[in-house]
Design a protein around this motif. Structure first.
Motif, PDB file in Angstrom:
ATOM      1  N   PRO A   1       0.813  -1.218   0.000  1.00  0.00           N
ATOM      2  CA  PRO A   1       0.000   0.000   0.000  1.00  0.00           C
ATOM      3  C   PRO A   1       0.845   1.267   0.000  1.00  0.00           C
ATOM      4  N   ALA A   2       0.446   2.211  -0.815  1.00  0.00           N
ATOM      5  CA  ALA A   2       1.044   3.545  -0.890  1.00  0.00           C
ATOM      6  C   ALA A   2       0.125   4.361  -1.770  1.00  0.00           C
ATOM      7  N   PRO A   3       0.230   5.685  -1.742  1.00  0.00           N
ATOM      8  CA  PRO A   3      -0.577   6.461  -2.689  1.00  0.00           C
ATOM      9  C   PRO A   3      -0.373   5.943  -4.104  1.00  0.00           C
ATOM     10  N   TRP A   4      -1.416   5.930  -4.868  1.00  0.00           N
ATOM     11  CA  TRP A   4      -1.449   5.214  -6.142  1.00  0.00           C
ATOM     12  C   TRP A   4      -1.687   6.199  -7.275  1.00  0.00           C
ATOM     13  N   VAL A   5      -0.812   6.211  -8.276  1.00  0.00           N
ATOM     14  CA  VAL A   5      -1.001   7.106  -9.415  1.00  0.00           C
ATOM     15  C   VAL A   5      -1.280   6.290 -10.667  1.00  0.00           C
TER      16      VAL A   5
ATOM     17  N   PHE B   1      -9.653  -1.453  -5.440  1.00  0.00           N
ATOM     18  CA  PHE B   1      -8.341  -1.741  -4.855  1.00  0.00           C
ATOM     19  C   PHE B   1      -7.913  -0.607  -3.925  1.00  0.00           C
ATOM     20  N   ALA B   2      -8.101   0.645  -4.376  1.00  0.00           N
ATOM     21  CA  ALA B   2      -7.750   1.802  -3.551  1.00  0.00           C
ATOM     22  C   ALA B   2      -8.596   1.831  -2.280  1.00  0.00           C
ATOM     23  N   PHE B   3      -9.861   1.467  -2.407  1.00  0.00           N
ATOM     24  CA  PHE B   3     -10.756   1.436  -1.247  1.00  0.00           C
ATOM     25  C   PHE B   3     -10.304   0.385  -0.234  1.00  0.00           C
ATOM     26  N   GLU B   4      -9.993  -0.808  -0.737  1.00  0.00           N
ATOM     27  CA  GLU B   4      -9.613  -1.910   0.151  1.00  0.00           C
ATOM     28  C   GLU B   4      -8.289  -1.643   0.859  1.00  0.00           C
ATOM     29  N   GLU B   5      -7.354  -1.016   0.144  1.00  0.00           N
ATOM     30  CA  GLU B   5      -6.019  -0.798   0.703  1.00  0.00           C
ATOM     31  C   GLU B   5      -5.851   0.593   1.320  1.00  0.00           C
ATOM     32  N   LYS B   6      -6.957   1.381   1.309  1.00  0.00           N
ATOM     33  CA  LYS B   6      -6.924   2.744   1.870  1.00  0.00           C
ATOM     34  C   LYS B   6      -5.842   3.593   1.194  1.00  0.00           C
ATOM     35  N   LEU B   7      -5.889   3.628  -0.136  1.00  0.00           N
ATOM     36  CA  LEU B   7      -4.922   4.387  -0.924  1.00  0.00           C
ATOM     37  C   LEU B   7      -5.517   5.706  -1.392  1.00  0.00           C
ATOM     38  N   PHE B   8      -4.667   6.696  -1.543  1.00  0.00           N
ATOM     39  CA  PHE B   8      -5.056   7.959  -2.178  1.00  0.00           C
ATOM     40  C   PHE B   8      -4.827   7.785  -3.674  1.00  0.00           C
ATOM     41  N   LEU B   9      -5.853   7.973  -4.471  1.00  0.00           N
ATOM     42  CA  LEU B   9      -5.803   7.682  -5.903  1.00  0.00           C
ATOM     43  C   LEU B   9      -5.536   8.953  -6.703  1.00  0.00           C
ATOM     44  N   MET B  10      -4.538   8.895  -7.594  1.00  0.00           N
ATOM     45  CA  MET B  10      -4.214  10.031  -8.456  1.00  0.00           C
ATOM     46  C   MET B  10      -4.379   9.616  -9.909  1.00  0.00           C
ATOM     47  N   ALA B  11      -5.195  10.344 -10.650  1.00  0.00           N
ATOM     48  CA  ALA B  11      -5.492   9.997 -12.041  1.00  0.00           C
ATOM     49  C   ALA B  11      -4.972  11.082 -12.975  1.00  0.00           C
ATOM     50  N   ASP B  12      -4.010  10.711 -13.808  1.00  0.00           N
ATOM     51  CA  ASP B  12      -3.450  11.626 -14.805  1.00  0.00           C
ATOM     52  C   ASP B  12      -4.330  11.515 -16.050  1.00  0.00           C
ATOM     53  N   GLU B  13      -5.232  12.487 -16.248  1.00  0.00           N
ATOM     54  CA  GLU B  13      -6.259  12.384 -17.289  1.00  0.00           C
ATOM     55  C   GLU B  13      -6.098  13.454 -18.371  1.00  0.00           C
ATOM     56  N   VAL B  14      -4.849  13.738 -18.734  1.00  0.00           N
ATOM     57  CA  VAL B  14      -4.598  14.837 -19.664  1.00  0.00           C
ATOM     58  C   VAL B  14      -4.987  14.508 -21.104  1.00  0.00           C
ATOM     59  N   TYR B  15      -5.201  13.220 -21.411  1.00  0.00           N
ATOM     60  CA  TYR B  15      -5.544  12.846 -22.787  1.00  0.00           C
ATOM     61  C   TYR B  15      -7.016  12.481 -22.936  1.00  0.00           C
ATOM     62  N   GLN B  16      -7.874  13.074 -22.131  1.00  0.00           N
ATOM     63  CA  GLN B  16      -9.274  12.676 -22.139  1.00  0.00           C
ATOM     64  C   GLN B  16      -9.986  12.984 -23.450  1.00  0.00           C
TER      65      GLN B  16
ATOM     66  N   VAL C   1     -15.714   7.564   0.398  1.00  0.00           N
ATOM     67  CA  VAL C   1     -14.478   7.287   1.127  1.00  0.00           C
ATOM     68  C   VAL C   1     -13.220   7.477   0.285  1.00  0.00           C
ATOM     69  N   VAL C   2     -13.225   6.988  -0.955  1.00  0.00           N
ATOM     70  CA  VAL C   2     -12.000   6.987  -1.764  1.00  0.00           C
ATOM     71  C   VAL C   2     -11.568   8.418  -2.072  1.00  0.00           C
ATOM     72  N   GLU C   3     -10.336   8.742  -1.695  1.00  0.00           N
ATOM     73  CA  GLU C   3      -9.780  10.070  -1.963  1.00  0.00           C
ATOM     74  C   GLU C   3      -9.135  10.061  -3.348  1.00  0.00           C
ATOM     75  N   LEU C   4      -9.412  11.104  -4.107  1.00  0.00           N
ATOM     76  CA  LEU C   4      -8.998  11.146  -5.506  1.00  0.00           C
ATOM     77  C   LEU C   4      -8.467  12.524  -5.868  1.00  0.00           C
ATOM     78  N   ALA C   5      -7.416  12.540  -6.671  1.00  0.00           N
ATOM     79  CA  ALA C   5      -6.946  13.778  -7.302  1.00  0.00           C
ATOM     80  C   ALA C   5      -6.887  13.520  -8.798  1.00  0.00           C
ATOM     81  N   SER C   6      -7.529  14.378  -9.574  1.00  0.00           N
ATOM     82  CA  SER C   6      -7.575  14.229 -11.031  1.00  0.00           C
ATOM     83  C   SER C   6      -6.851  15.404 -11.672  1.00  0.00           C
TER      84      SER C   6
END
Length: 391
Positions: free
Chosen positions: A158-162, A182-197, A224-229
């Motif tokens: 587990p670690a913050p996940w990008v 997976f992020a929910f189960e492992e209590k991860l902070f999720l980071m989504a690089d969405e520059v090509y949307q 619950v799931v923390e996210l940065a987009s």
């Protein structure tokens, strides 16, 4: 230097710099930018009224009606409101300006997290994420290839996940759901690089924002799931790499953590013809896949989006042994030979992280169509010659 080479120019297919490769800037964006930087152009009759109105609106939100004035550290409030409206239209989910931070490109915003905590990411890893290697970055083989897409396979430490920019593949909704679970189960902070949307070309592929999928999954995930987009004008169809402008939206972030993020941002102070463009890129994506897959030994997944291909290449054992004897990764050895003999510059897959025993290279699809076709044919011919030489 000064040594004769069997080519007349170096074709830089190693980086996604759209305008450097000949893509025309979006006229409206340049007009608005010019008006904001030099408001006297408002009297120029050749500039359309909608661009002038947009510039007036932006300047009215700047201190002293000047784009050169300091703004609030998270960014100009009006722009953050506009970003929130854009996200709300895109996802059908409420977006708050207070959750949005403007930045000098997506990479700059991503790096804020890299200095706060250990981070892990699946390969292939985008170069802007590589500086994390000095900040406790774990590159983990958590995304497996399956029929041209990526699927979640294993659960690492587990670690913050990008979730980075792929080498031309588009994540399916199912894959995104699996990552969120997976992020929910492992209590991860999720980071989504969405520059090509916006850059989606393959039939049947679609962009699914992590935020939209998260909220459609409902509780407990959406609560619950923390996210940065992250998003940016440097990539996508705009390709304004030199302007360094982007944003991050945070979702479900603990209020105390968000307060600390605001302080961190404040220390940094403030940052100093879509359809045709995307249609051309889609054609280049199909051309790249077609020509590479006609060459025995090269396998190129469908370039579903973004502006890169990430072909896998088979290298003869003698080439691998020669590379190792020279202290080079085998795909680096191939790429250097390619550059020396053809003037084509691509990036070895070993620079992004790849499965042990496999070899790749990454190249952009941005060169003008005529030049791209020549590049692809020349590269394919070189590969055939290279394999024959080392077999």
């Amino acid at each position: 230097q000064g040594v004769p080479k069997p080519f007349t120019e170096v074709i830089k297919a190693n980086i996604g710099d759209a305008h450097a490769m000949g893509q025309r800037p979006i006229t409206f964006l340049r007009q608005v930018t010019a008006l904001c930087l030099y408001p006297e152009l408002v009297t120029d009759s050749s500039i359309p009224e909608d661009a002038k109105e947009r510039a007036r609106r932006l300047l009215a939100a700047c201190a002293g009606h000047s784009a050169g004035a300091y703004s609030a550290s998270p960014g100009i409030e009006l722009v953050r409101q506009d970003v929130a409206q854009f996200l709300q239209r895109r996802d059908g989910v409420t977006a708050h300006p207070g959750d949005i931070f403007l930045s000098t490109g997506a990479s700059d915003a991503i790096m804020v997290w890299g200095h706060l905590s250990p981070v892990m990411s699946p390969p292939p890893l985008s170069p802007p994420h590589l500086p994390w290697a000095g900040c406790h970055l774990w590159v983990v083989p958590t995304m497996g290839h399956h029929k041209g897409t990526f699927v979640l396979e294993v659960a690492p430490v587990p670690a913050p996940w990008v979730v980075p920019r792929w080498g031309g593949q588009v994540q399916s909704r199912q894959c995104i759901e699996d990552v969120i679970k997976f992020a929910f189960e492992e209590k991860l902070f999720l980071m989504a690089d969405e520059v090509y949307q916006d850059n989606i070309y393959a039939e049947g592929s679609a962009f699914h924002s992590f935020k939209k999928v998260l909220f459609e999954m409902g509780p407990p995930y959406s609560e619950v799931v923390e996210l940065a987009s992250f998003h940016s004008v440097s990539k996508g169809f705009m390709g304004e790499c030199g302007f360094r402008s982007g944003f991050v939206e945070v979702v479900n972030m603990d209020p105390e953590v968000k307060e600390q993020l605001s302080k961190l941002v404040s220390v940094r102070l403030c940052p100093p013809e879509k359809k045709n463009v995307l249609s051309t890129l889609a054609h280049k994506a199909q051309l790249t896949e077609k020509i590479f897959n006609q060459t025995p030994g090269i396998r190129c997944n469908p370039v579903q989006g973004a502006m890169y291909s990430f072909p896998r290449i088979d290298l003869p054992p003698r080439a691998v042994a020669t590379a190792q004897a020279e202290g080079q990764a085998p795909d680096m050895f191939f790429c250097m030979k390619l550059l020396e003999e053809t003037g084509i510059c691509v990036v070895p897959g070993s620079g992004f992280g790849q499965r042990e025993g496999t070899f790749h290279f990454r190249m952009t699809i941005l060169p003008p169509t005529e030049k791209l076709q020549v590049l692809l044919e020349k590269l394919s011919s070189f590969y055939t010659k290279f394999v024959k030489e080392f077999s």
